[in-house]
Scaffold this active site. Structure first.
Site, PDB file in Angstrom:
ATOM      1  N   HIS A  44       0.831  -1.216   0.000  1.00  0.00           N
ATOM      2  CA  HIS A  44       0.000   0.000   0.000  1.00  0.00           C
ATOM      3  C   HIS A  44       0.864   1.265   0.000  1.00  0.00           C
ATOM      4  O   HIS A  44       0.519   2.276   0.621  1.00  0.00           O
ATOM      5  CB  HIS A  44      -0.946   0.037   1.208  1.00  0.00           C
ATOM      6  N   ASN A  55     -10.377  -2.705   2.497  1.00  0.00           N
ATOM      7  CA  ASN A  55     -10.067  -2.745   1.068  1.00  0.00           C
ATOM      8  C   ASN A  55     -11.342  -2.497   0.261  1.00  0.00           C
ATOM      9  O   ASN A  55     -12.443  -2.493   0.817  1.00  0.00           O
ATOM     10  CB  ASN A  55      -9.503  -4.120   0.680  1.00  0.00           C
ATOM     11  N   TYR A  89       0.844  -4.140  11.930  1.00  0.00           N
ATOM     12  CA  TYR A  89       0.789  -2.706  11.586  1.00  0.00           C
ATOM     13  C   TYR A  89       1.677  -1.872  12.497  1.00  0.00           C
ATOM     14  O   TYR A  89       2.468  -1.043  12.057  1.00  0.00           O
ATOM     15  CB  TYR A  89      -0.668  -2.218  11.601  1.00  0.00           C
TER      16      TYR A  89
HETATM   17 FE1  HDE Z   1      -2.597  -4.789   5.383  1.00  0.00          FE
HETATM   18  N1  HDE Z   1      -0.791  -4.020   5.870  1.00  0.00           N
HETATM   19  N2  HDE Z   1      -2.002  -6.626   5.955  1.00  0.00           N
HETATM   20  N3  HDE Z   1      -4.371  -5.604   4.777  1.00  0.00           N
HETATM   21  N4  HDE Z   1      -3.224  -3.004   4.805  1.00  0.00           N
HETATM   22  C1  HDE Z   1      -0.388  -2.742   5.730  1.00  0.00           C
HETATM   23  O1  HDE Z   1       0.782  -1.522   7.372  1.00  0.00           O
HETATM   24  C2  HDE Z   1      -0.897  -6.877   6.681  1.00  0.00           C
HETATM   25  C3  HDE Z   1      -4.737  -6.920   4.863  1.00  0.00           C
HETATM   26  C4  HDE Z   1      -4.463  -2.666   4.393  1.00  0.00           C
HETATM   27  O2  HDE Z   1      -3.180   3.546   4.023  1.00  0.00           O
HETATM   28  C5  HDE Z   1       0.949  -2.469   6.345  1.00  0.00           C
HETATM   29  O3  HDE Z   1       1.332   0.619   7.863  1.00  0.00           O
HETATM   30  C6  HDE Z   1      -0.850  -8.267   7.048  1.00  0.00           C
HETATM   31  C7  HDE Z   1      -6.144  -7.069   4.636  1.00  0.00           C
HETATM   32  C8  HDE Z   1      -4.509  -1.264   4.039  1.00  0.00           C
HETATM   33  O4  HDE Z   1      -1.592   3.348   5.515  1.00  0.00           O
HETATM   34  C9  HDE Z   1       1.330  -3.828   6.938  1.00  0.00           C
HETATM   35  C10 HDE Z   1      -1.960  -8.837   6.493  1.00  0.00           C
HETATM   36  C11 HDE Z   1      -6.593  -5.807   4.404  1.00  0.00           C
HETATM   37  C12 HDE Z   1      -3.227  -0.785   4.276  1.00  0.00           C
HETATM   38  C13 HDE Z   1       0.131  -4.683   6.594  1.00  0.00           C
HETATM   39  C14 HDE Z   1      -2.680  -7.800   5.806  1.00  0.00           C
HETATM   40  C15 HDE Z   1      -5.489  -4.910   4.486  1.00  0.00           C
HETATM   41  C16 HDE Z   1      -2.451  -1.882   4.756  1.00  0.00           C
HETATM   42  C17 HDE Z   1       1.942  -1.829   5.418  1.00  0.00           C
HETATM   43  C18 HDE Z   1      -2.403 -10.285   6.533  1.00  0.00           C
HETATM   44  C19 HDE Z   1      -8.034  -5.375   4.079  1.00  0.00           C
HETATM   45  C20 HDE Z   1      -2.735   0.623   4.039  1.00  0.00           C
HETATM   46  C21 HDE Z   1       2.133  -0.417   5.904  1.00  0.00           C
HETATM   47  C22 HDE Z   1      -2.373 -10.853   7.825  1.00  0.00           C
HETATM   48  C23 HDE Z   1      -8.990  -5.673   5.136  1.00  0.00           C
HETATM   49  C24 HDE Z   1      -3.000   1.513   5.198  1.00  0.00           C
HETATM   50  C25 HDE Z   1       1.397  -0.343   7.130  1.00  0.00           C
HETATM   51  C26 HDE Z   1      -2.556   2.930   4.887  1.00  0.00           C
HETATM   52  C27 HDE Z   1      -1.115  -1.778   5.144  1.00  0.00           C
HETATM   53  C28 HDE Z   1       0.060  -5.954   6.999  1.00  0.00           C
HETATM   54  C29 HDE Z   1      -3.862  -8.051   5.064  1.00  0.00           C
HETATM   55  C30 HDE Z   1      -5.625  -3.499   4.280  1.00  0.00           C
HETATM   56  C31 HDE Z   1       2.619  -4.439   6.469  1.00  0.00           C
HETATM   57  C32 HDE Z   1       0.250  -8.916   7.860  1.00  0.00           C
HETATM   58  C33 HDE Z   1      -6.949  -8.375   4.698  1.00  0.00           C
HETATM   59  C34 HDE Z   1      -5.718  -0.498   3.509  1.00  0.00           C
HETATM   60  O5  HDE Z   1       1.457  -3.762   8.321  1.00  0.00           O
END
Ligand code: HDE
Length: 694
Positions: A74, A147, A361
């Protein structure tokens, strides 16, 4: 800059008259006024630069450290401020403050994003879009980090690094950027049947939204609402755009990425800046354990939806984005969303993906933002009173006073104390038992039935686009075995789907991949998941691109503008030269864009108005030909002025004119045309043309 240091300088005002303007003094980062911002300090006119030059060193030092690590996923995002207003009280279901009273307004910050691309990639990648909302509630920050697609690729956080490694650029060659159309992604998902459902959504037009303003958002996981008495209700969150859900078609996406890589962020910025504030309804699906138990899948499995037809949506609030950021870095880049940020009244479930996110996060933000005090940055700081015994760390901004930094203590002024009860962060008292184990539950084993339900719920046009997307993406895969394995997975979903994709790839139809449990063919379709079955029927917020030449009929252009305005839409005037044209009344018309730089993919519908005098020059212009041809093949509504015959001939469209094309020769036609534009696309044209690959 120091605001007390005001000096007067001479500038040239309107008409070339010098006038006095008060400006702040430019200073170093320590506040000292800078004497010269053009030249470094040198030993003599041609001598070497001096180490003593603190002004130069201060400036370069600050510049050298402007970047921070981009988000690991993202990375490319765009943010805005807004407000959430409760429209239906949920008292009794949750003690969450935001839902406590109709009319209660809560400040929010929203960041939209693509997932795979780097921060400098383009907006219209085929990708999932992040839809992250930070509610600054009176009881702390609540982050709903969602999402624009309601399911996810994987069921367990353990697979997330693998998924992200597979979809991002290959580590050896550093490409392809911002796309899933390559071997490693399809290798991974074809080996992981649980991702099949998500790839269907990803290959649908949901993954190429018209803009952030026209897409839905989903919390994805099942969460809990917690009531005063501790009772829990399952909840799924949905954002529904007021202007309806809309996407571009793939050929447009490819071209928009070249014509305007910032298409989505520009759209959001322009809409908010012009006062056309985007809005979404927040709807919830509420259900109890008995309902969850009766569903044919596990509500803790994030690769599944709870169909709206089974548990209806209830609208409980409205989100309005009404303020652009003042500074992209300070706000959009530094905002830190975290699924762990919940408030009293909201609770987690045992969804293993959500549990993993709750760790990730905060952890990633420590390295991205450099230390634990990022919670003090203006965009992250809670708006409610805060009191704790945390202290120190990199970049501490607060200056706590007094000796008491521990609890319990016996000091008269001993600092904050915990607050028991429902209005604090309570955890649902879930009875638990079991053996520690690393096992995927049996209830997560069905990977294909909902994928089939999604496919069966699409209109023929949407199915065509899904097939074309799989064919496009898998054609970029070099390993034949990967293509075959993916088609085998899809054959487990639906025979017709796989047959069409295999034909498009020139592959023999493989045997279906074995399913862990029998695929259910009895699940009723869910019309709610189809975008085209739920059209917005409005042209509001959209833009009509209108090409004009010298001698254009001003009255017709004005008619278009008037009817578009009445429909809540706008008209962009495009001319071969950005200086504009002279209309039939001899007066100038200002152009918003040059034709060669404003292809029709940037507009929702198009009009071409020329005069007898301008017709030939326009017809000979390749940019004009592409403008019309693309709009036609993208199934857009077209309005064509009476002198456009030569252009129609040159494009070969003269004999293809259909009900989506309007001969614009009167005010009344302009009105009918704009009314028709509310359908957004004239899909019968696609069917006639046969957009479907073989
Ligand atoms: Fe994320 N995700 N994600 N994700 N995600 C990040 O956090 C992660 C997942 C989502 O505008 C990271 O600060 C794992 C689902 C958004 O700043 C990180 C898993 C959904 C954003 C991270 C998921 C999301 C992130 C990268 C599986 C929808 C952007 C930078 C277990 C429900 C937020 C950060 C923004 C960002 C980890 C799966 C949505 C790496 C480990 C499912 C919208 O922490």
């Amino acid at each position: 800059m120091a605001d007390e240091q005001i000096e007067a300088v001479t500038a040239t005002g309107q008409g070339g008259e010098p006038h006095q303007v008060a400006v702040e003094a430019l200073t170093t980062s320590q506040g000292a006024p800078v004497p010269d911002n053009q030249n470094s300090l040198r030993a003599g006119e041609h001598g070497p630069a001096l180490l003593e030059d603190l002004v130069l060193r201060d400036k370069i030092f600050r510049f050298d450290h402007e970047r921070i690590p981009e988000r690991v996923v993202h990375a490319r995002g765009y943010g805005a401020h807004g407000v959430f207003e409760c429209t239906r009280s949920l008292t009794g279901v949750t003690v969450a403050d935001v839902f406590g009273e109709v009319g209660r307004r809560t400040e929010v910050f929203v960041r939209f994003s693509t997932v795979a691309g780097r921060a400098g990639s383009f907006d219209l990648a085929r990708d999932v879009r992040g839809f992250a909302v930070k509610f600054y509630t009176r009881e702390g920050n609540w982050d709903l980090v969602g999402n624009n697609i309601p399911v996810f690729f994987i069921q367990d956080a353990m697979k997330f690094p693998d998924l992200v490694h597979a979809v991002k650029e290959d580590p050896d060659r550093a490409f392809p950027q911002a796309q899933s159309a390559h071997d490693t992604f399809w290798d991974f998902v074809s080996c992981l049947p649980e991702s099949t459902h998500m790839t269907l959504w990803q290959m649908s037009d949901r993954a190429i939204p018209r803009s952030f303003r026209f897409m839905e958002g989903f919390g994805v996981h099942t969460f809990r609402f917690l009531a005063e008495d501790g009772a829990s209700t399952y909840v799924k969150f949905h954002w529904k755009p007021k202007l309806g859900c809309q996407s571009v078609v793939w050929d447009e996406a490819v071209k928009i990425n070249g014509a305007d890589p910032d298409f989505h962020r520009r759209d959001l910025w322009n809409a908010i800046s012009s006062g056309d504030h985007p809005q979404w309804d927040l709807a919830v699906q509420l259900f109890d354990q008995a309902t969850a138990d009766a569903l044919p899948f596990d509500v803790l499995d994030p690769t599944k939806i709870v169909p709206e037809e089974t548990v209806p949506l209830q609208v409980v609030g409205r989100l309005t984005l009404d303020r652009t950021v003042d500074n992209d870095f300070a706000e959009t880049e530094q905002v830190a969303f975290c699924t762990q940020n919940i408030v009293p009244g909201i609770g987690f479930t045992d969804d293993p993906l959500l549990q993993g996110r709750n760790f990730s996060y905060l952890d990633t933000q420590l390295s991205r933002l450099g230390g634990p005090n990022f919670t003090q940055l203006p965009v992250n700081r809670a708006r409610c009173p805060m009191a704790f015994f945390h202290q120190d760390g990199h970049m501490q901004q607060d200056v706590p006073s007094g000796p008491i930094n521990y609890e319990p203590n016996s000091s008269d002024d001993g600092g904050p104390r915990e607050r028991a009860g429902a209005q604090a962060l309570t955890t649902f008292a879930e009875p638990l038992s079991g053996t520690k184990t690393r096992l995927r539950p049996e209830s997560f084993a069905d990977h294909y039935s909902q994928a089939k339900m999604f496919w069966d719920s699409q209109t023929p046009v949407e199915q065509d686009h899904i097939v074309a997307a799989y064919v496009f993406e898998l054609s970029k895969v070099r390993e034949r075995a990967i293509r075959l394995r993916m088609v085998a997975n899809l054959r487990a979903v639906d025979d017709g789907l796989a047959t069409r994709i295999a034909a498009g790839l020139g592959l023999p139809l493989p045997e279906p991949a074995p399913a862990a449990v029998p695929v259910r063919t009895d699940l009723p379709a869910s019309p709610a998941v189809s975008m085209l079955r739920n059209p917005p029927r409005t042209f509001a917020g959209r833009t009509l691109g209108t090409v004009v030449t010298d001698g254009v009929d001003r009255a017709l252009l004005e008619a278009l503008r008037r009817h578009a305005r009445d429909a809540g839409a706008s008209v962009a005037v495009i001319a071969q030269r950005v200086g504009g044209v002279v209309a039939d009344d001899g007066e100038p018309i200002v152009a918003d864009a040059q034709l060669a730089g404003a292809p029709s993919v940037l507009f929702d519908a198009v009009a071409v108005l020329t005069s007898a005098a301008g017709a030939e020059e326009l017809a000979a212009d390749p940019a004009a030909q592409d403008f019309l041809t693309d709009a036609f093949h993208h199934s857009k509504y077209l309005a064509i002025g009476e002198h456009c015959g030569p252009l129609l001939d040159r494009t070969g469209l003269a004999h293809s004119v259909d009900d989506g094309c309007f001969l614009l020769d009167a005010d009344r036609v302009a009105a009918d045309f704009i009314t028709a534009c509310a359908d957004l696309r004239y899909w019968p044209r696609t069917a006639v043309r046969g957009a479907t690959p073989p």
